[in-house]
Design a protein around this motif. Sequence first.
Motif, PDB file in Angstrom:
ATOM      1  N   ASP A 440       0.983  -1.258  -0.241  1.00  0.00           N
ATOM      2  CA  ASP A 440      -0.183   0.625  -0.359  1.00  0.00           C
ATOM      3  C   ASP A 440       1.019   1.586   0.009  1.00  0.00           C
ATOM      4  N   THR A 441       1.877   1.199   0.887  1.00  0.00           N
ATOM      5  CA  THR A 441       2.912   2.431   0.594  1.00  0.00           C
ATOM      6  C   THR A 441       3.759   2.486  -0.349  1.00  0.00           C
ATOM      7  N   MET A 442       4.304   1.375  -1.389  1.00  0.00           N
ATOM      8  CA  MET A 442       4.875   1.646  -2.315  1.00  0.00           C
ATOM      9  C   MET A 442       3.753   2.128  -3.511  1.00  0.00           C
ATOM     10  N   ILE A 443       2.205   2.146  -3.532  1.00  0.00           N
ATOM     11  CA  ILE A 443       1.377   2.535  -4.424  1.00  0.00           C
ATOM     12  C   ILE A 443       0.577   3.658  -3.780  1.00  0.00           C
ATOM     13  N   LYS A 586      10.265   5.159 -12.022  1.00  0.00           N
ATOM     14  CA  LYS A 586       9.849   5.969 -10.632  1.00  0.00           C
ATOM     15  C   LYS A 586       9.064   5.241 -10.115  1.00  0.00           C
ATOM     16  N   GLY A 587       8.551   4.374 -11.098  1.00  0.00           N
ATOM     17  CA  GLY A 587       8.541   2.795 -10.252  1.00  0.00           C
ATOM     18  C   GLY A 587       9.090   2.234  -9.858  1.00  0.00           C
ATOM     19  N   PRO A 588      10.193   1.132 -10.672  1.00  0.00           N
ATOM     20  CA  PRO A 588      11.229   1.261  -9.328  1.00  0.00           C
ATOM     21  C   PRO A 588      12.087   1.642  -9.088  1.00  0.00           C
ATOM     22  N   ILE A 589      12.395   3.089  -8.724  1.00  0.00           N
ATOM     23  CA  ILE A 589      12.833   3.786  -7.816  1.00  0.00           C
ATOM     24  C   ILE A 589      11.867   3.277  -6.495  1.00  0.00           C
ATOM     25  N   ILE A 590      10.676   3.467  -6.138  1.00  0.00           N
ATOM     26  CA  ILE A 590       9.983   3.627  -5.421  1.00  0.00           C
ATOM     27  C   ILE A 590       9.777   1.904  -5.074  1.00  0.00           C
ATOM     28  N   ALA A 591       9.718   0.945  -5.832  1.00  0.00           N
ATOM     29  CA  ALA A 591       9.484  -0.468  -4.887  1.00  0.00           C
ATOM     30  C   ALA A 591      11.175  -1.025  -4.460  1.00  0.00           C
ATOM     31  N   VAL A 592      11.961  -0.270  -5.102  1.00  0.00           N
ATOM     32  CA  VAL A 592      13.180  -0.651  -4.182  1.00  0.00           C
ATOM     33  C   VAL A 592      13.545  -0.243  -3.324  1.00  0.00           C
ATOM     34  N   ALA A 593      13.024   1.694  -3.272  1.00  0.00           N
ATOM     35  CA  ALA A 593      12.747   1.437  -1.728  1.00  0.00           C
ATOM     36  C   ALA A 593      12.285   1.395  -0.759  1.00  0.00           C
ATOM     37  N   CYS A 594      11.242   0.924  -0.796  1.00  0.00           N
ATOM     38  CA  CYS A 594      10.308  -0.177   0.140  1.00  0.00           C
ATOM     39  C   CYS A 594      10.467  -1.522   0.502  1.00  0.00           C
ATOM     40  N   ASP A 608      23.819  -2.189   3.480  1.00  0.00           N
ATOM     41  CA  ASP A 608      23.258  -0.828   3.406  1.00  0.00           C
ATOM     42  C   ASP A 608      22.958  -0.862   1.506  1.00  0.00           C
ATOM     43  N   LEU A 609      22.265  -0.289   1.257  1.00  0.00           N
ATOM     44  CA  LEU A 609      21.641   0.221   0.124  1.00  0.00           C
ATOM     45  C   LEU A 609      21.935   1.750   0.083  1.00  0.00           C
ATOM     46  N   VAL A 610      23.166   2.309  -0.812  1.00  0.00           N
ATOM     47  CA  VAL A 610      22.757   3.483  -0.885  1.00  0.00           C
ATOM     48  C   VAL A 610      21.484   4.197  -2.154  1.00  0.00           C
ATOM     49  N   PHE A 611      20.965   5.194  -2.340  1.00  0.00           N
ATOM     50  CA  PHE A 611      20.372   5.613  -3.550  1.00  0.00           C
ATOM     51  C   PHE A 611      21.643   6.269  -4.145  1.00  0.00           C
ATOM     52  N   LEU A 612      21.088   5.979  -5.641  1.00  0.00           N
ATOM     53  CA  LEU A 612      22.385   7.828  -6.421  1.00  0.00           C
ATOM     54  C   LEU A 612      20.844   8.282  -7.252  1.00  0.00           C
ATOM     55  N   LYS A 892       6.259  -8.077  -7.483  1.00  0.00           N
ATOM     56  CA  LYS A 892       7.372  -8.956  -7.619  1.00  0.00           C
ATOM     57  C   LYS A 892       8.959  -8.568  -7.602  1.00  0.00           C
ATOM     58  N   GLY A 893       8.525  -7.179  -7.958  1.00  0.00           N
ATOM     59  CA  GLY A 893       9.909  -6.404  -8.770  1.00  0.00           C
ATOM     60  C   GLY A 893      10.766  -6.061  -7.009  1.00  0.00           C
ATOM     61  N   LYS A 894       9.790  -5.550  -6.358  1.00  0.00           N
ATOM     62  CA  LYS A 894      10.098  -5.584  -4.447  1.00  0.00           C
ATOM     63  C   LYS A 894      10.911  -6.629  -3.926  1.00  0.00           C
ATOM     64  N   ALA A 895       9.608  -7.720  -4.330  1.00  0.00           N
ATOM     65  CA  ALA A 895      10.396  -8.915  -3.788  1.00  0.00           C
ATOM     66  C   ALA A 895      11.262  -9.646  -3.963  1.00  0.00           C
ATOM     67  N   VAL A 896      11.705  -9.272  -5.352  1.00  0.00           N
ATOM     68  CA  VAL A 896      12.946 -10.072  -5.773  1.00  0.00           C
ATOM     69  C   VAL A 896      14.517  -8.786  -5.300  1.00  0.00           C
ATOM     70  N   VAL A 897      14.080  -7.962  -5.014  1.00  0.00           N
ATOM     71  CA  VAL A 897      15.579  -6.747  -4.857  1.00  0.00           C
ATOM     72  C   VAL A 897      15.578  -7.140  -2.854  1.00  0.00           C
ATOM     73  N   GLU A 898      14.141  -7.960  -2.400  1.00  0.00           N
ATOM     74  CA  GLU A 898      14.779  -8.249  -0.851  1.00  0.00           C
ATOM     75  C   GLU A 898      15.433  -9.211  -0.732  1.00  0.00           C
ATOM     76  N   ARG A 899      14.416 -10.070  -2.039  1.00  0.00           N
ATOM     77  CA  ARG A 899      15.640 -11.886  -1.644  1.00  0.00           C
ATOM     78  C   ARG A 899      17.096 -11.290  -1.947  1.00  0.00           C
ATOM     79  N   PHE A 900      17.301 -10.553  -2.905  1.00  0.00           N
ATOM     80  CA  PHE A 900      18.815 -10.492  -3.593  1.00  0.00           C
ATOM     81  C   PHE A 900      19.115  -9.889  -2.315  1.00  0.00           C
ATOM     82  N   LEU A 901      18.493  -9.095  -1.709  1.00  0.00           N
ATOM     83  CA  LEU A 901      19.802  -8.400  -0.419  1.00  0.00           C
ATOM     84  C   LEU A 901      20.241  -9.111   0.483  1.00  0.00           C
ATOM     85  N   VAL A 902      19.336 -10.149   1.095  1.00  0.00           N
ATOM     86  CA  VAL A 902      19.185 -10.851   2.242  1.00  0.00           C
ATOM     87  C   VAL A 902      20.925 -12.096   1.525  1.00  0.00           C
ATOM     88  N   LYS A 903      19.892 -12.482  -0.298  1.00  0.00           N
ATOM     89  CA  LYS A 903      21.571 -13.431  -0.327  1.00  0.00           C
ATOM     90  C   LYS A 903      22.505 -13.182  -0.017  1.00  0.00           C
TER      91      LYS A 903
END
Length: 908
Positions: A440-443, A586-594, A608-612, A892-903
């Motif tokens: 919900d926050t992402m949308i 903009k969509g991918p930026i918000i998804a990765v941030a969430c 540490d995830l650094v946004f530029l 799912k893009g958001k979830a993929v990033v979460e999985r990747f960062l954990v891995k």
Amino acid sequence: MNQNFTSPIIPHPSLSRELQSESGNPVLVHSLHEAKSSVLSLAATDEYIFSGNQNEEISVWNKTTFQLKCTLRGHTGSVLDLEYAPDKNWLFSSSGDSTIRVWSTETLEPLYLIDPYLETGAGDLFSLTWSSTLQTIYVGCQNTSLQWFSFKGAPPPTLSSNPTCSTPSSSPPTISPSVSRKAHKFFDSYPQYERRAADIHANNGVQSGSRTPRIPGRGSPDSTGSVIPHPKEFVAIPPENVIDSAHYGYIYCMTYLREGDKTGVQIATGSGDETVKVWSCKPDNLVPELVHEFSFSHGAVLALVAKGDTIYAGCQDGYVKVLDLETKTLVRTIIVQEGVDILAMSRLGSDLYTCSANGWIKRWSSAFDCTASWKAHDGISLSSLVTKRSSGEFCLVTGGNDDHINVWDVKPPKVRVRPTEDEEENKCAHSCIGTGTFHDTMIYALSKFITIPSISSDPAHREDCRQSAIWLRKCLGQLGAHTHLLPTGEGNNPIVLATFKGSINEKPKRRILFYGHYDVISAPFTPSNNANQNTSPASPTAPFDMPTTSAATPALSTSSGGWTSDAFTLTGRNGYLYGRGATDNKGPIIAVACAAADLLSRRALEVDLVFLVEGEEEFGSTGFEDSVEKHKDLIGDIDAILVSNSTWIGDDRPCITYGLRGVIRCGLQIVGPHPDLHSGVEGGAVAEPMMDMVKLLATLTEGDRTVRIPGFYDAVRPQTDKEKESYKLLSEVTQRPASLLSSRWREPSLTVHNVEISGPKNATVIPACVKAQISIRIVPDQDLDTIVKALQEYLQSSFDSQDSPNSLKFQVEHTADWWLGDLEDHWFKSLESAVQEEWGVAPLQIREGGSIPSVPYLEKVFKCHALHLPMGQSSDQAHLPDERISLVNLQKGKAVVERFLVKVAQEV
């Protein structure tokens, strides 16, 4: 550039949804009136509500009848804080008179008077917290010191058998003859000529208006003639119980955090130096040891409240910082109201109540949504507490500078059903799966982000771009990042730098840089033939329904070349979100941030995830490289670069991008010696610049589109057998010839984009000047500088061969190098694995024909590999009308990033 819309107002930066309603606001149960005095502090027992005021008094209110029981007098300064010790039935009060007084909550008589170290030199005593485990009171002082006094071994007070109140009808307390106290160097001093040390038996004739001598057991008359009983014991904080300069500002607030058998207790202090410090105090050593410091940039910390391992810090400028003790990270920021100080906070269950300097109180849910908001005081809301009434119902008590204490009926939030063991195990096994809250926050965040027309190519939208950067910085800050804006030179859009800091522990952390851009291209609005279809667009500020059709649902027809809906209003239709920037970028930026925020909230962010995020990508990335070089130390070391700025090759199969072509964009200009001429007069008599330009452009390619520049193909990397197999697979998936894919991705090309002429542009004019724009896409292993030089030499040679009296000018307008990732690299392997786990299918390995200039540059600067996760589908219409992104792909893009960062964190 013609834009058929009015630039909208910049959206409010808060990511908290406004879910409050008039019916949901608490009901005022009762109002208590203080006589012309601000209510600075509150405390409560089962029987009484205590209110400390600016008139140096503590009012005692009966909780059942709401009548004034009596008034506790003794302080000679404003009562700044009250702290109830239920294990002792004591009430501590601190004051602007530099004293702490201890009262019995049963007899209401004064028990102790505690002098801080340095006495009045300690200044106002702003904050108190009591540890029952250590039997110690901790004091936050104006002189920036943290002090404490232990009651272990302190002389016990002699209590009277009957309750005593400091009112005209009260009688003096029983006097204890064995009372001892510290001698005051001024009030207990002898005349100077006697040359005697101060002692408690001295009497130097205190003048009216001076600090009242502290004579145990005696009463002092107040202005009404009433006797104010003195405390039974006078004690002082010894110098060894002081941490000088515990902060670099006043210690405004303090809260008790938690305790353990071996670790002792922890307290937190908030200060005017914009920090919250966590201190550990062990039973065998009461000296607070600094455990961690949280630093902000949102003004003084004026209020603290804690629940479990979470600290809420209310700041001077209207922000609440949500801090996690276990991971020592900032997990969220709540924007209550910018620029309006938060002076008090209280908690009831998972609900947070904030009291602001404008008199308003707001209630925030565990999802950080605003569920209630009301005007509580005609002035400033200064203090608050949550307590139970005699009926067992909860109430919120608030004090203001309007002479009122208001009692509000509040209810604890509904407790969520505890998950079963199977659900808990499943959650642990798939700890990267996002929650509905962050969906919900992402949308909601994206709907606000889209409304800002951050068109970098149009000077008319320069301020929109700047406001977009400001909004994004606040957005990422609310999600838990530490943020900065980096300048890129005069007239250029700033870069947003934001760092989501992973858990602090002994394990080394990897640092991943996410690159994106908040600027977009223009979006002229021309309604399409389907504008009147009954597509029922969803409200841009409400959660969207999940799609009822497959992810491959074709886009609505835009045969007229226009938008079906407003390009700068996020609109949901058939499982897709439409709006300029929805997929790029903009969509991918918000998804990765969430994704980062979700991991923070679950204590699972171990990197540490650094946004530029830049604001000039669509217009040449002007100033980007210089700014990164200048602020490289602030950005810090980087181990890998993540990009999400492209789309899949189709609509049904997830992809990973591992290659991009480079680009050289040039401007050509042929100018004649004469002004614009009439073709009927001078036609055939002059060498026309347009004819020269046509001939020159025709020399660049053969009929089969082969580029004729000498040595152009010499460095092109030959195709490997593995690539051939890959292209064969992609050809079967996409139903496109492998040769077509190869020519788009791994072979260089040359394009003529436009030709412009001087003059009125009618059919009778010979233009004096002709301009053309061309570009070359380069691939591995072509050298950018070598190709630029070869192109310039070839153009000049071709033009000279025409023997024309006209002149040629050549200018390189923009360059970007090619990029090729390493598919065998462990970063790519982790990303592939994350995609496969989330989508249930191995991702296709693809390349892109376009260019992202900053990717190869960032690789060189930070000396690490980049990897590219496209989130959008091929039909997402990036740069075209009706740009969109699938709700499924975004989630799912958001979830993929979460999985990747954990891995990648687990690989350290």
